[in-house]
Design a protein around this motif. Structure first.
Motif, PDB file in Angstrom:
ATOM      1  N   PHE A   1      13.719 106.560  92.867  1.00 15.51           N
ATOM      2  CA  PHE A   1      14.485 105.396  92.699  1.00 15.51           C
ATOM      3  C   PHE A   1      15.078 104.832  93.974  1.00 15.51           C
ATOM      4  CE2 PHE A   1      18.693 103.567  91.922  1.00 15.51           C
ATOM      5  CZ  PHE A   1      18.241 102.564  90.883  1.00 15.51           C
ATOM      6  N   ASP A   2      15.028 103.667  94.170  1.00 13.82           N
ATOM      7  CA  ASP A   2      15.488 102.740  95.258  1.00 13.82           C
ATOM      8  C   ASP A   2      16.662 102.180  94.963  1.00 13.82           C
ATOM      9  OD1 ASP A   2      15.747 101.225  97.685  1.00 13.82           O
ATOM     10  OD2 ASP A   2      13.976  99.947  97.190  1.00 13.82           O
ATOM     11  N   ALA A   3      17.572 102.718  95.644  1.00 12.70           N
ATOM     12  CA  ALA A   3      19.154 102.256  95.361  1.00 12.70           C
ATOM     13  C   ALA A   3      19.794 101.226  96.503  1.00 12.70           C
ATOM     14  CB  ALA A   3      20.108 103.404  95.286  1.00 12.70           C
TER      15      ALA A   3
ATOM     16  N   CYS B   1      18.987 106.258 100.401  1.00 11.13           N
ATOM     17  CA  CYS B   1      18.956 105.319  99.356  1.00 11.13           C
ATOM     18  C   CYS B   1      17.891 105.733  98.281  1.00 11.13           C
ATOM     19  CB  CYS B   1      18.629 103.910 100.208  1.00 11.13           C
ATOM     20  SG  CYS B   1      20.360 103.284 100.814  1.00 11.13           S
ATOM     21  N   TYR B   2      17.010 106.736  98.688  1.00 10.31           N
ATOM     22  CA  TYR B   2      15.890 106.907  97.878  1.00 10.31           C
ATOM     23  C   TYR B   2      16.356 108.329  97.107  1.00 10.31           C
ATOM     24  CZ  TYR B   2      13.584 103.137  99.920  1.00 10.31           C
ATOM     25  OH  TYR B   2      13.213 101.844 100.657  1.00 10.31           O
ATOM     26  N   SER B   3      16.219 108.351  95.759  1.00 10.61           N
ATOM     27  CA  SER B   3      16.437 109.335  95.119  1.00 10.61           C
ATOM     28  C   SER B   3      15.101 109.933  94.288  1.00 10.61           C
ATOM     29  CB  SER B   3      18.030 109.200  94.030  1.00 10.61           C
ATOM     30  OG  SER B   3      18.806 108.896  94.962  1.00 10.61           O
ATOM     31  N   ILE B   4      15.148 111.266  93.999  1.00  7.99           N
ATOM     32  CA  ILE B   4      14.243 111.725  93.025  1.00  7.99           C
ATOM     33  C   ILE B   4      14.731 111.814  91.846  1.00  7.99           C
ATOM     34  CG2 ILE B   4      12.627 113.721  92.309  1.00  7.99           C
ATOM     35  CD1 ILE B   4      12.719 114.561  95.497  1.00  7.99           C
ATOM     36  N   MET B   5      14.099 110.929  90.896  1.00 14.63           N
ATOM     37  CA  MET B   5      14.682 110.883  89.577  1.00 14.63           C
ATOM     38  C   MET B   5      14.122 111.857  88.533  1.00 14.63           C
ATOM     39  SD  MET B   5      13.940 106.821  88.765  1.00 14.63           S
ATOM     40  CE  MET B   5      14.684 106.759  87.224  1.00 14.63           C
ATOM     41  N   PHE B   6      12.809 112.306  88.895  1.00  9.36           N
ATOM     42  CA  PHE B   6      12.144 113.114  88.078  1.00  9.36           C
ATOM     43  C   PHE B   6      11.008 113.998  88.952  1.00  9.36           C
ATOM     44  CE2 PHE B   6       8.504 114.619  85.832  1.00  9.36           C
ATOM     45  CZ  PHE B   6       8.919 115.288  84.934  1.00  9.36           C
ATOM     46  N   SER B   7      10.870 115.180  88.903  1.00  9.77           N
ATOM     47  CA  SER B   7       9.849 115.791  89.659  1.00  9.77           C
ATOM     48  C   SER B   7       9.224 117.032  89.068  1.00  9.77           C
ATOM     49  CB  SER B   7      10.222 115.988  91.155  1.00  9.77           C
ATOM     50  OG  SER B   7       9.172 116.605  92.013  1.00  9.77           O
ATOM     51  N   TYR B   8       7.940 117.076  89.047  1.00  6.92           N
ATOM     52  CA  TYR B   8       7.290 118.299  88.202  1.00  6.92           C
ATOM     53  C   TYR B   8       6.244 118.548  88.974  1.00  6.92           C
ATOM     54  CZ  TYR B   8       5.413 121.505  84.911  1.00  6.92           C
ATOM     55  OH  TYR B   8       4.622 122.611  84.273  1.00  6.92           O
ATOM     56  N   PRO B   9       6.083 120.112  89.249  1.00  4.94           N
ATOM     57  CA  PRO B   9       6.882 121.106  88.703  1.00  4.94           C
ATOM     58  C   PRO B   9       8.038 121.572  89.432  1.00  4.94           C
ATOM     59  CG  PRO B   9       4.995 121.769  89.980  1.00  4.94           C
ATOM     60  CD  PRO B   9       4.597 120.212  90.074  1.00  4.94           C
ATOM     61  N   VAL B  10       8.071 120.682  90.853  1.00 11.64           N
ATOM     62  CA  VAL B  10       9.136 121.406  91.798  1.00 11.64           C
ATOM     63  C   VAL B  10       9.658 120.044  92.249  1.00 11.64           C
ATOM     64  CG1 VAL B  10       8.416 123.503  92.374  1.00 11.64           C
ATOM     65  CG2 VAL B  10       7.522 121.650  93.682  1.00 11.64           C
ATOM     66  N   LYS B  11      10.875 120.187  92.888  1.00  6.64           N
ATOM     67  CA  LYS B  11      11.482 118.927  93.500  1.00  6.64           C
ATOM     68  C   LYS B  11      11.073 118.868  94.811  1.00  6.64           C
ATOM     69  CE  LYS B  11      15.959 116.435  94.103  1.00  6.64           C
ATOM     70  NZ  LYS B  11      17.248 116.370  93.711  1.00  6.64           N
ATOM     71  N   ALA B  12      10.038 118.132  95.018  1.00  8.05           N
ATOM     72  CA  ALA B  12       9.420 117.758  96.368  1.00  8.05           C
ATOM     73  C   ALA B  12      10.185 117.130  97.341  1.00  8.05           C
ATOM     74  CB  ALA B  12       7.957 117.298  96.075  1.00  8.05           C
ATOM     75  N   GLN B  13      11.341 117.616  97.819  1.00  2.00           N
ATOM     76  CA  GLN B  13      12.111 116.919  98.729  1.00  2.00           C
ATOM     77  C   GLN B  13      11.361 116.599 100.161  1.00  2.00           C
ATOM     78  OE1 GLN B  13      15.323 115.702  97.436  1.00  2.00           O
ATOM     79  NE2 GLN B  13      15.335 114.509  99.101  1.00  2.00           N
ATOM     80  N   SER B  14      10.667 117.669 100.519  1.00  2.00           N
ATOM     81  CA  SER B  14      10.143 117.643 101.771  1.00  2.00           C
ATOM     82  C   SER B  14       9.290 116.455 102.126  1.00  2.00           C
ATOM     83  CB  SER B  14       9.586 118.854 102.036  1.00  2.00           C
ATOM     84  OG  SER B  14       8.476 118.961 101.229  1.00  2.00           O
ATOM     85  N   HIS B  15       8.812 115.876 100.860  1.00  2.00           N
ATOM     86  CA  HIS B  15       7.828 114.780 100.806  1.00  2.00           C
ATOM     87  C   HIS B  15       8.723 113.390 101.208  1.00  2.00           C
ATOM     88  CE1 HIS B  15       3.900 117.061 100.218  1.00  2.00           C
ATOM     89  NE2 HIS B  15       4.982 117.880  99.656  1.00  2.00           N
TER      90      HIS B  15
END
Length: 424
Positions: free
Chosen positions: A298-300, A326-340
Motif C-alpha cells: 500500500f502506498d500512503a 509511506c509504503y506498507s505491507i498489507m498482506f504477505s505470504y508465506p512471510v512478511k518480506a520486509q527486507s525486499h
C-alpha cells in the motif's frame, strides 16, 4: 382512513414490491370487471396502465433492461427503458386529464408521483448500464459511480411520498442504499481503511437483509436460508454477488488485522466459503512455483490522516509518514518480506507509468540480490508483488497469468461485466 381507491392501490403496490406480479395484475383485472367504468374515466385509465407497471417491474428485477430486443433501423424500441418512458408519458397525460375532468386528488397525486418513480427507474437503468460498460473496460471509476448513485438518492429522497407508494419507494430506496454502501466500501478499501470499509459492508448487508424481509410474504417462493440462489430474482442475485466479491477483497486486504482476532485455521475455513478464496489461490501459487513471497503493498503518499489498517481513535494525532514508511505491507505470504521493500518501492516509484496501465505486468530483476519482482497495480494505491529468489523472464506465462488474473479479480471488474450474464 383510506378510501376504496387508496386501499386498492396500496394492495397493488404491495404486491409489486413483494414481486407478486401476477397477483397484482389479477386484482387490477377483477377491479376493472367489477366496476365496468367508462373508457375515459380517470380511475379506469389508471387501472389500464397499472398492469404495465407490474410487467415493467418484473422485467427490471430480472435485469431485463440489459437485454436489447428488436432494436434496429425502422424498428420500434421496445427496451425496458423505453417502456418506462412510455408509461411516464401515460401517467402525465392521466394527471392532466384528471385535473381537467373530475379533479380526483388521489388519482392526480398518484399519477404525478408515479412519474417520479418511473424517472428514478430510468435513472437506475442508466446507472446499471454504466456499471456494466465500465466492467467490460480496464478500470472501474468508483468515485464517479458513487457520485451518480448518491445523486439519484438525493434527487428522489422526497419523491413519491404518497402512502400507497410507500412499499415501492422503500424497495427502491433499499436498492439505492445497497449500491451506495458497496461503492463506498470499495473506495474505503482502496484507502486501506478497516473500520470504514467494514461499516459500509455492514450497511449494505443490513439493507440487503431488510429488502429480503419485504419479500418474505410472497406466496410462490420465500427467500429462506435453504432457497437456491437461482430462484432469487436476477438483480437480487447480482447484488449478493457484488457484496460477496467485496467481502472477499476485504478479507484479503485486512487479513493481518482479522488474523489478530481469529485462529489461522478458522480464518482458512471462513475464507474457503467465500466467493473468491484469495488466500488459498496465493498459497497454492506460492507452494507450486516456490515464490519467496506474494505481497500486497500500500502506498500512503499524501494521505495525511493515514494511521494503518486497524482501528484508530479519531482524536489521536497521526505522525506524517516519510519515504519508505509511506509504503506498507498489507498482506504477505508465506512471510512478511520486509527486507525486499527497498527494491519494491524503487520499482513502484520508477516504473509508476507502466504500473498505471492496469493490464500491464512489470518484471524487475535485481542483479545484486538475484531477486525477481513481478508487479501489477490492483487499485490506485495497491500493488500486487510476487518475489522470486532467482531470475524469471516475462515469457514465463504462469507468473504473468497469475498476477494478471489475481489483479483483475481484486479489481472486481468481472462482477460488473457479468451484470448482463445474469439476464435470462
Amino acid at each position: 382512513m383510506m378510501d376504496h381507491e387508496e386501499e386498492f392501490l396500496n394492495v397493488f403496490f404491495n404486491h409489486v414490491s413483494q414481486l407478486n406480479f401476477d397477483k397484482a395484475k389479477e386484482i387490477v383485472e377483477r377491479e376493472r370487471e367489477s366496476l365496468r367504468l367508462a373508457q375515459g374515466d380517470p380511475w379506469a385509465m389508471l387501472l389500464a396502465h397499472l398492469p404495465q407497471i407490474a410487467v415493467a417491474e418484473k422485467s427490471y428485477i430480472d435485469l431485463g433492461f440489459l437485454v436489447t430486443k428488436n432494436k434496429g433501423f425502422l424498428r420500434k424500441d421496445n427496451s425496458l427503458r423505453s417502456m418506462y418512458d412510455i408509461l411516464r408519458g401515460d401517467f402525465r397525460r392521466l394527471e392532466d386529464v384528471t385535473r381537467q375532468s373530475t379533479g380526483d386528488r388521489t388519482i392526480m397525486t398518484v399519477a404525478s408521483q408515479l412519474c417520479q418513480f418511473l424517472t428514478a427507474r430510468i435513472e437506475l437503468i442508466d446507472f446499471y448500464e454504466k456499471m456494466h460498460l465500465m466492467g467490460t473496460g480496464k478500470q472501474m471509476k468508483y468515485e464517479e459511480l458513487l457520485v451518480q448513485i448518491e445523486d439519484i438518492v438525493d434527487k428522489h429522497a422526497l419523491s413519491f411520498p404518497h402512502m400507497v407508494l410507500t412499499s415501492i419507494k422503500a424497495a427502491l430506496s433499499l436498492e439505492c442504499e445497497i449500491l451506495a454502501h458497496l461503492l463506498r466500501a470499495q473506495l474505503e478499501m482502496q484507502l486501506w481503511r478497516f473500520l470504514q470499509s467494514l461499516m459500509q459492508l455492514h450497511g449494505a448487508h443490513t439493507r440487503i437483509t431488510a429488502w429480503e424481509r419485504t419479500l418474505h410474504s410472497k406466496d410462490s417462493w420465500k427467500l429462506a436460508p435453504f432457497l437456491k440462489s437461482s430462484q432469487l430474482p436476477a438483480l437480487f442475485q447480482w447484488l449478493l454477488k457484488l457484496k460477496a466479491a467485496f467481502v472477499s477483497k476485504f478479507s484479503l486486504y485486512f487479513f493481518t488485522t482479522l488474523a489478530q482476532q481469529t485462529p489461522l485455521q478458522e480464518m482458512k475455513n471462513l475464507y474457503s466459503r467465500q466467493s473468491s478464496d484469495y488466500y488459498h489461490k496465493i498459497q497454492s501459487f506460492q507452494r507450486r512455483y516456490d515464490a519467496t513471497a506474494v505481497m500486497l503493498v500500500f502506498d500512503a503518499h499524501q494521505l495525511e490522516d493515514f494511521a494503518g489498517p486497524g482501528y484508530h481513535h479519531p482524536q489521536k494525532p497521526v505522525e506524517p509518514l516519510q519515504d519508505l514508511d509511506c509504503y506498507s505491507i498489507m498482506f504477505s505470504y508465506p512471510v512478511k518480506a520486509q527486507s525486499h521493500m527497498p527494491n519494491i518501492v524503487k520499482v513502484i516509484t520508477e516504473r509508476a507509468s507502466e504500473l498505471a496501465a492496469v493490464d500491464r505486468v512489470v518484471f524487475y530483476f535485481s542483479p545484486r540480490d538475484q531477486n525477481t519482482y513481478v508487479m501489477s497495480s490492483i487499485d490506485p494505491r495497491v500493488t500486487l508483488v510476487v518475489v522470486f529468489d532467482s531470475k524469471k523472464a516475462e515469457k514465463e506465462s504462469y507468473i504473468t497469468n497469475f498476477v494478471l488474473d489475481l489483479s483483475l479479480q481484486l479489481r472486481c471488474n468481472k462482477v460488473f461485466a457479468n451484470l448482463k450474464l445474469n439476464t435470462k
